[in-house]
Motif scaffolding. Structure first.
Motif, PDB file in Angstrom:
ATOM      1  N   LEU A 199       0.821  -1.203   0.000  1.00 25.35           N
ATOM      2  CA  LEU A 199       0.000   0.000   0.000  1.00 25.35           C
ATOM      3  C   LEU A 199       0.861   1.262   0.000  1.00 25.35           C
ATOM      4  O   LEU A 199       0.517   2.259  -0.637  1.00 25.35           O
ATOM      5  CB  LEU A 199      -0.943   0.004   1.218  1.00 25.35           C
ATOM      6  N   SER A 200       1.987   1.213   0.693  1.00 28.45           N
ATOM      7  CA  SER A 200       2.896   2.357   0.701  1.00 28.45           C
ATOM      8  C   SER A 200       3.441   2.637  -0.701  1.00 28.45           C
ATOM      9  O   SER A 200       3.597   3.795  -1.113  1.00 28.45           O
ATOM     10  CB  SER A 200       4.051   2.116   1.682  1.00 28.45           C
ATOM     11  N   ASP A 201       3.706   1.565  -1.452  1.00 30.24           N
ATOM     12  CA  ASP A 201       4.135   1.734  -2.847  1.00 30.24           C
ATOM     13  C   ASP A 201       3.032   2.389  -3.683  1.00 30.24           C
ATOM     14  O   ASP A 201       3.308   3.224  -4.553  1.00 30.24           O
ATOM     15  CB  ASP A 201       4.507   0.381  -3.457  1.00 30.24           C
ATOM     16  N   LEU A 202       1.779   1.998  -3.420  1.00 27.54           N
ATOM     17  CA  LEU A 202       0.657   2.623  -4.134  1.00 27.54           C
ATOM     18  C   LEU A 202       0.593   4.121  -3.838  1.00 27.54           C
ATOM     19  O   LEU A 202       0.293   4.922  -4.732  1.00 27.54           O
ATOM     20  CB  LEU A 202      -0.666   1.969  -3.726  1.00 27.54           C
ATOM     21  N   VAL A 203       0.867   4.487  -2.585  1.00 26.91           N
ATOM     22  CA  VAL A 203       0.854   5.901  -2.210  1.00 26.91           C
ATOM     23  C   VAL A 203       1.874   6.679  -3.039  1.00 26.91           C
ATOM     24  O   VAL A 203       1.577   7.747  -3.585  1.00 26.91           O
ATOM     25  CB  VAL A 203       1.139   6.068  -0.704  1.00 26.91           C
ATOM     26  N   GLU A 204       3.086   6.120  -3.152  1.00 23.27           N
ATOM     27  CA  GLU A 204       4.119   6.800  -3.942  1.00 23.27           C
ATOM     28  C   GLU A 204       3.716   6.879  -5.418  1.00 23.27           C
ATOM     29  O   GLU A 204       3.947   7.899  -6.084  1.00 23.27           O
ATOM     30  CB  GLU A 204       5.461   6.082  -3.794  1.00 23.27           C
ATOM     31  N   GLN A 205       3.106   5.814  -5.922  1.00 21.71           N
ATOM     32  CA  GLN A 205       2.655   5.832  -7.318  1.00 21.71           C
ATOM     33  C   GLN A 205       1.614   6.927  -7.548  1.00 21.71           C
ATOM     34  O   GLN A 205       1.577   7.555  -8.609  1.00 21.71           O
ATOM     35  CB  GLN A 205       2.069   4.475  -7.696  1.00 21.71           C
ATOM     36  N   ALA A 206       0.776   7.169  -6.535  1.00 19.47           N
ATOM     37  CA  ALA A 206      -0.282   8.175  -6.668  1.00 19.47           C
ATOM     38  C   ALA A 206       0.287   9.567  -6.871  1.00 19.47           C
ATOM     39  O   ALA A 206      -0.348  10.420  -7.512  1.00 19.47           O
ATOM     40  CB  ALA A 206      -1.193   8.150  -5.442  1.00 19.47           C
TER      41      ALA A 206
END
Length: 301
Positions: free
Chosen positions: A214-221
């Motif tokens: 989920l933290s990776d998704l945050v950075e992708q956002a």
């Protein structure tokens, strides 16, 4: 007279996992809170405090003895005790500031309706830290002990990528060409689910693979280039978190037939949701009783 100002906050993505050291993508708002401080030469050892709402009506007022920070009188005991706690901890970080030979007249003013929940506490922490010349994150840790993203928003004037272990704040330039397709919808009232869902997450055994994912998704956002990309990430984040917590998403609860994305901001059950524009979207939400719809450009710095 000295004047200080701090920004409000909205939490786009990274909720809950930020408390475990994961990344959070947060948005300082154009609406915040101001503090006006006047040194009073006619009195000694006194803080006179007046807090006003956005419409200039009185929120509460109080007087404190400066050296001891004892409440002398107040219009609201609970709010004054909360302010007193902040002042006591501010004094612990800079004792010399609270010199009994001085006296201060302080006035705060919200720039938004209080019920919007854009951070009256976090802006107050940042304002007092600026006035007393101390670290706002240290003051926050000694008082409300939030993740700190809200204090970071108060302190910065552009979107941030934030983590709290250790505290790091990366400023983000949003070059989105789809900002006019993003809106904030106010859910009218504090939702009972907010504290319940937060405690539910806290009490569950940590899934570190999920947290890192989920933290990776945050950075992708923070790096998306299209509305479809952003919608995909926001939806996936909520789906994964909902499965983990066995909790319904706000869209499933209230807007299941809406074609665009609906994203809880901060704690699930919070005050605002982000929605992505579809034809007739304003009529859709207004018919459901949600009449406060704020364009992204009007809310976010």
């Amino acid at each position: 007279m000295k004047e200080f100002r701090s920004n409000g906050k909205l939490f786009l993505i990274g909720e809950y996992i930020v408390m475990d050291g994961a990344k959070a993508f947060a948005l300082p708002t154009k609406f915040g809170q101001c503090l006006f401080v006047e040194e009073n030469l006619n009195q000694e050892n006194l803080i006179s405090w007046k807090a006003k709402k956005h419409d200039d009506s009185l929120w509460f007022e109080a007087q404190f003895e400066l050296s001891s920070l004892t409440i002398i009188k107040t219009s609201n005991q609970k709010l004054s005790e909360s302010l007193q706690k902040i002042l006591v901890q501010a004094k612990s970080l800079n004792p010399s500031f609270f010199n009994s030979n001085l006296s201060f007249k302080c006035e705060t003013k919200l720039e938004y309706p209080q019920e919007w929940g854009l951070g009256s506490s976090s802006t107050l922490i940042d304002l007092i830290a600026k006035w007393v010349e101390i670290n706002p994150f240290e003051l926050n840790k000694l008082t409300f002990n939030t993740s700190g993203y809200d204090v970071a928003c108060a302190h910065h004037s552009q979107p941030i990528l934030f983590s709290n272990n250790p505290i790091t704040t990366q400023l983000i330039d949003l070059n989105w060409n789809f900002i006019d397709d993003l809106y904030f919808v106010y859910l009218n009232q504090k939702q009972d689910t907010q504290a319940v869902v937060g405690n539910h997450y806290k009490n569950k055994e940590k899934n570190w693979d999920l947290i890192h994912y989920l933290s990776d998704l945050v950075e992708q956002a923070t790096k998306v280039e299209s509305l479809n990309e952003l919608e995909s990430i926001l939806d996936e984040y909520q789906d994964k978190l909902a499965d983990f917590m066995h909790q319904p998403k706000v869209k499933d609860l209230y807007f299941s037939d809406y074609k665009g994305s609906v994203k809880s901001l901060g704690a699930w059950g919070g005050d605002f949701v982000l929605v992505t524009k579809r034809e007739g979207f304003e009529e859709y939400f207004k018919q459901k009783g949600y009449t406060t719809i704020v364009p992204f450009r009007e809310m976010i710095l």
